[in-house]
Design an enzyme around this catalytic site. Sequence first.
Site, PDB file in Angstrom:
ATOM      1  N   PRO A   1      27.397  34.410  56.579  1.00 44.90           N
ATOM      2  CA  PRO A   1      28.436  33.650  55.877  1.00 44.90           C
ATOM      3  C   PRO A   1      29.491  33.077  56.828  1.00 44.90           C
ATOM      4  O   PRO A   1      29.947  31.951  56.647  1.00 44.90           O
ATOM      5  CB  PRO A   1      29.060  34.673  54.925  1.00 44.90           C
ATOM      6  CG  PRO A   1      28.008  35.694  54.724  1.00 44.90           C
ATOM      7  CD  PRO A   1      27.260  35.764  56.023  1.00 44.90           C
TER       8      PRO A   1
ATOM      9  N   LEU B   1      33.164  37.624  55.114  1.00 46.42           N
ATOM     10  CA  LEU B   1      32.901  36.656  56.185  1.00 46.42           C
ATOM     11  C   LEU B   1      32.326  37.375  57.399  1.00 46.42           C
ATOM     12  O   LEU B   1      32.994  37.577  58.410  1.00 46.42           O
ATOM     13  CB  LEU B   1      34.180  35.899  56.555  1.00 46.42           C
ATOM     14  CG  LEU B   1      34.603  34.829  55.565  1.00 46.42           C
ATOM     15  CD1 LEU B   1      35.934  34.214  55.971  1.00 46.42           C
ATOM     16  CD2 LEU B   1      33.546  33.742  55.453  1.00 46.42           C
ATOM     17  N   HIS B   2      31.079  37.800  57.271  1.00 41.57           N
ATOM     18  CA  HIS B   2      30.381  38.484  58.351  1.00 41.57           C
ATOM     19  C   HIS B   2      29.074  37.767  58.642  1.00 41.57           C
ATOM     20  O   HIS B   2      28.420  37.266  57.740  1.00 41.57           O
ATOM     21  CB  HIS B   2      30.107  39.939  57.974  1.00 41.57           C
ATOM     22  CG  HIS B   2      31.357  40.716  57.777  1.00 41.57           C
ATOM     23  ND1 HIS B   2      32.105  41.179  58.834  1.00 41.57           N
ATOM     24  CD2 HIS B   2      32.024  41.074  56.657  1.00 41.57           C
ATOM     25  CE1 HIS B   2      33.167  41.810  58.362  1.00 41.57           C
ATOM     26  NE2 HIS B   2      33.150  41.754  57.043  1.00 41.57           N
ATOM     27  N   ALA B   3      28.700  37.703  59.904  1.00 39.32           N
ATOM     28  CA  ALA B   3      27.437  37.141  60.386  1.00 39.32           C
ATOM     29  C   ALA B   3      27.077  35.804  59.732  1.00 39.32           C
ATOM     30  O   ALA B   3      27.682  34.793  60.025  1.00 39.32           O
ATOM     31  CB  ALA B   3      26.325  38.167  60.265  1.00 39.32           C
TER      32      ALA B   3
ATOM     33  N   GLU C   1      29.322  40.282  51.000  1.00 39.93           N
ATOM     34  CA  GLU C   1      29.518  40.935  52.297  1.00 39.93           C
ATOM     35  C   GLU C   1      30.735  40.410  53.060  1.00 39.93           C
ATOM     36  O   GLU C   1      31.011  40.834  54.174  1.00 39.93           O
ATOM     37  CB  GLU C   1      28.263  40.814  53.166  1.00 39.93           C
ATOM     38  CG  GLU C   1      27.913  39.394  53.554  1.00 39.93           C
ATOM     39  CD  GLU C   1      27.061  38.637  52.541  1.00 39.93           C
ATOM     40  OE1 GLU C   1      26.400  37.680  52.952  1.00 39.93           O
ATOM     41  OE2 GLU C   1      27.067  38.984  51.347  1.00 39.93           O
TER      42      GLU C   1
END
Length: 93
Positions: A18, A14-16, A12
Amino acid sequence: MAERRVNIGWTEGLHARPASIFVRAATAAGVPITIAKADGAPVNAASMLAVLGLGAQGGDEVVLASAADDAEAALDRLAKLVTEGLEELPETV
């Protein structure tokens, strides 16, 4: 200036979650570090908003960099974290 070029291992990007794992590791490094997409401007790696603002997707190349004298080990640890896409911070970070 030391730098590492790595591909993001989280599917996914570098979102939320991670990004929060990455930012905590960058903060714990104890030296100023920047992160940038391969073709973009660097941002503070310890800033959640800045990291989310990159819009980095899984597989994208990013550049981790620092001008600090003792940054080599910190960059190695962050590069490994980003490449492997770990779900939690390892004890050694």
